[in-house]
Scaffold this active site. Sequence first.
Site, short mmCIF file in Angstrom:
data_model
loop_
_atom_site.label_atom_id
_atom_site.label_comp_id
_atom_site.label_asym_id
_atom_site.label_seq_id
_atom_site.Cartn_x
_atom_site.Cartn_y
_atom_site.Cartn_z
N HIS A 24 0.92 -1.14 0.01
CA HIS A 24 0.08 -0.08 0.02
C HIS A 24 0.87 1.21 -0.04
O HIS A 24 0.21 2.26 -0.14
CB HIS A 24 -1.08 -0.02 1.31
CG HIS A 24 -0.37 -0.02 2.69
ND1 HIS A 24 -0.17 -0.74 3.32
CD2 HIS A 24 0.08 1.57 3.30
CE1 HIS A 24 0.25 -0.40 4.52
NE2 HIS A 24 0.61 0.97 4.28
N ASP A 54 0.02 -7.75 1.08
CA ASP A 54 0.67 -6.24 1.51
C ASP A 54 2.10 -5.91 1.31
O ASP A 54 2.57 -5.46 2.17
CB ASP A 54 0.06 -5.67 2.80
CG ASP A 54 0.03 -4.18 2.57
OD1 ASP A 54 0.31 -3.55 1.64
OD2 ASP A 54 -0.48 -3.27 3.75
N SER A 134 4.73 2.60 7.80
CA SER A 134 4.45 1.43 7.16
C SER A 134 5.56 0.76 6.32
O SER A 134 6.13 1.74 5.65
CB SER A 134 3.30 1.62 5.98
OG SER A 134 1.94 1.75 6.83
#
Length: 252
Positions: A24, A54, A134
Amino acid sequence: PGPRAGTGSGIVIDGAGNIVTNSHVDDGSTEIKVTLSDGQEIPAKLIGRDKRTDVAVVRLDRVPNNLVAARLGDSDRIEVGEWVLAIGSPLGLEQTVTAGIVSGKGHVGRFVQMSGDRVRHYIQTDAKINPGNSGGPLVNLDGDVVGMNTLIRTGAGGAYGFAVPVNEVRRVAQALIKDGRVRYPFLGVSVRDLSTLEQPAKEKLGRGAPAEGAYVAEATPGSPAALAGIKQGDAITKLDDEAIKASADVVD
């Protein structure tokens, strides 16, 4: 509208300049630039991404001589209560570190939903994770990467940080580097936990049915499972020599 910029974090995994991050983070990107810890800014290209876990891999266009790869650990060996550090660039603030412990680990299920539908395990930590973290590493006190920081969930009592175990990240990254994609096997069953079955379904299994395992709610006609003789209503308790305690074990 003009182009928009976003930031995330990443982990250098080898001397060839491959960097693993969250899918993402790279979603919809047309240009990727990597800023290393010494301030060097190097263009990079996307090698492959897998939305289901992911995980994505980008590669530096130019590999500097002083590039140091992270040391990937074994996420199966971490213990709840173990101290960990979350490293990343929250809100674009570069190279920040927060400390905490492994608050929990286990199977993804109805209580914990990760950002990829094929992420099977999670690491929960109370080390503060914020937007921009992230894709960054969660490391133990030996400096080994044990997870990749992926998401934060807010709820009653505060915020909860989650990381994808590094063993899963390593497996997906190797597939992306080799093939640019991840190939998933297909069994052809829809399974549920035996422990959560309603009483009518339990009665159909008969007396002496196992308390733990996977219940076959559906077997797709013509699928590998159906051709092997698996039928709706079966209970799966073992695959080869691996004990099956829940439906997630079948998927694993």
